[in-house]
Design an enzyme around this catalytic site. Structure first.
Site, mmCIF file in Angstrom:
data_model
loop_
_atom_site.group_PDB
_atom_site.id
_atom_site.type_symbol
_atom_site.label_atom_id
_atom_site.label_comp_id
_atom_site.label_asym_id
_atom_site.label_seq_id
_atom_site.Cartn_x
_atom_site.Cartn_y
_atom_site.Cartn_z
ATOM 1 N N ASP A 98 -6.746 6.556 -7.228
ATOM 2 C CA ASP A 98 -6.972 6.864 -5.873
ATOM 3 C C ASP A 98 -7.811 8.336 -5.806
ATOM 4 O O ASP A 98 -7.903 8.791 -4.590
ATOM 5 C CB ASP A 98 -5.467 6.912 -5.006
ATOM 6 C CG ASP A 98 -4.959 5.709 -5.089
ATOM 7 O OD1 ASP A 98 -5.539 4.992 -4.596
ATOM 8 O OD2 ASP A 98 -3.619 5.660 -5.765
ATOM 9 N N ASP A 160 -7.677 -2.010 -3.205
ATOM 10 C CA ASP A 160 -8.010 -0.757 -2.569
ATOM 11 C C ASP A 160 -9.202 0.284 -3.266
ATOM 12 O O ASP A 160 -9.710 1.141 -2.628
ATOM 13 C CB ASP A 160 -6.657 0.154 -2.345
ATOM 14 C CG ASP A 160 -5.382 -0.567 -2.252
ATOM 15 O OD1 ASP A 160 -5.533 -1.817 -2.490
ATOM 16 O OD2 ASP A 160 -4.544 -0.081 -2.142
HETATM 17 N N1 GLY Z 1 -2.018 0.976 -1.550
HETATM 18 C C1 GLY Z 1 -2.557 1.641 -0.628
HETATM 19 C C2 GLY Z 1 -2.437 1.186 0.688
HETATM 20 O O1 GLY Z 1 -1.340 0.877 1.247
HETATM 21 O O2 GLY Z 1 -3.416 0.532 1.258
#
Ligand code: GLY
Length: 378
Positions: A98, A160
């Site tokens: 992330d 994601d």
């Molecule tokens: N895992 C990232 C989200 O909740 O979008």
């Protein structure tokens, strides 16, 4: 396709979001909110994947009025957030894939907005850590570090991740070193092949063998089950592939962005906010996700500038943002810090159901900023 819209609702929505954000900044200061509980944003760790959205939201507000009375304090808060986030870069166990969400909305925007060399240096450091997560045999970026009895995370990639790739594209532009871009493209190609289904729906989590790189299985992740269609995952896909097309000009990414966008819009129908999973069984149709709507709106407004069918995506994006403002915003309600209501963090784990979420607020404001003629921050 030109997007800028001038409409009373748009200015009202933007000003309302700005006022509430400036008010919130006086209390939240340089902490890291995630969800609003009974009207008040919580404090999360800077290691958590959502840590960039508060600085990003403040940068959107700052950028629109850098001479305003509030601007210096927003800058100070963001400087402090960025220094705390830099601390995480010293601990490899605490960083996941992330890094793009976190650093595109902090160091990189700080560099782009103010020329901050610290922002550029930290952004490039984060890009190097992200690149180091690339799995050569499986051609994907490893998502997580934690141990799990459900899956071997050494071989796990998640949907994601597509939103994190612009950090790598940016690093190639900045450094003149094409390796970051090649890694990002290799990952995007794997995600397009292994996550995106023929109907435009996507799965959240794919597990590969960490030794051979072969695909083993899908996991439902934050969606209902393998084969279901987690709404926010679809939103990450349509926005993420649009961004990969914007940065690379590779037409295959545009096609994937359009396919996932078309699926989302077909499933949404006349609604504004989707169920948390488009294929949730009847007994689980009790949670909605305004964050998926906000991400989709901003992603559609990006796609509107890139696709030959841009007018369709522009109209749909504007409809959703307007609907969020008119039906889901907390408006003038002083007792609520969140900007938009009814997001869902993780339904299968029962976390954050039908609550305001910081990334819902961020993408709502980013979409409004786009309608007012500005760029997004990804
Ligand atoms: N895992 C990232 C989200 O909740 O979008």
């Amino acid at each position: 396709m030109t997007i800028p819209t001038s409409a009373t609702w748009l200015e009202d929505a933007w000003q309302q979001g700005v006022s509430k954000t400036i008010r919130n900044a006086k209390r939240i200061k340089d902490t890291f909110p995630h969800i609003s509980v009974q009207g008040v944003y919580d404090k999360n760790d800077p290691e958590w994947w959502t840590a960039g959205f508060w600085p990003g939201l403040l940068w959107l507000v700052y950028r629109a009025a850098p001479e305003s009375e509030a601007a210096p304090s927003l800058r100070r808060i963001n400087d402090s957030c960025e220094r705390q986030l830099e601390g995480c870069l010293r601990d490899p166990d605490s960083v996941d894939h992330d890094l793009g969400f976190i650093w595109l909305l902090s160091g990189v925007v700080s560099y782009r907005q103010t020329g901050s060399e610290d922002g550029r240096r930290r952004g490039l450091l984060a890009a190097n850590l992200l690149a180091a997560r690339f799995h050569v045999r499986g051609q994907f970026i490893r998502a997580w570090n934690f141990s799990s009895s459900m899956m071997d995370t050494r071989g796990v990639a998640i949907m994601d991740s597509m939103m994190n790739l612009p950090l790598l594209y940016w690093a190639s532009e900045q450094s003149g070193d094409p390796r970051f871009r090649w890694l990002a493209e290799a990952h995007a190609d794997t995600v397009a092949r292994e996550f995106v289904r023929a109907d435009g729906s996507v799965c959240h989590v794919v597990e590969f063998d960490p030794h051979t790189g072969q695909k083993l299985r899908e996991h439902g992740g934050q969606g209902h089950a393998p084969g279901s269609a987690w709404a926010r995952g679809t939103a990450w896909a349509l926005y993420g592939f649009a961004l990969s097309f914007r940065y690379t000009g590779e037409a295959r990414y545009l096609g994937t962005a359009e396919r996932t966008a078309d699926f989302f819009l077909a499933m949404l129908g006349e609604d504004i906010v989707p169920l948390w999973d488009f294929r949730a069984p009847a007994e689980h149709q009790v949670a909605w996700d305004s964050s998926a709507a906000a991400i989709t709106a901003s992603g559609l407004l990006e796609l509107a500038k890139l696709s030959p069918r841009g007018h369709i995506y522009a109209a749909a994006g504007e409809r959703i943002v307007r609907g969020l403002y008119e039906h889901y915003s907390s408006g003038e309600l002083a007792a609520e810090e969140g900007l938009i209501m009814q997001g869902t963090v993780h339904y299968p784990e029962g976390r954050g159901i039908n609550v305001p979420i910081i990334y819902g607020d961020y993408f709502y404001m980013e979409a409004l900023a786009k309608l007012r003629g500005s760029e997004g921050l990804f």
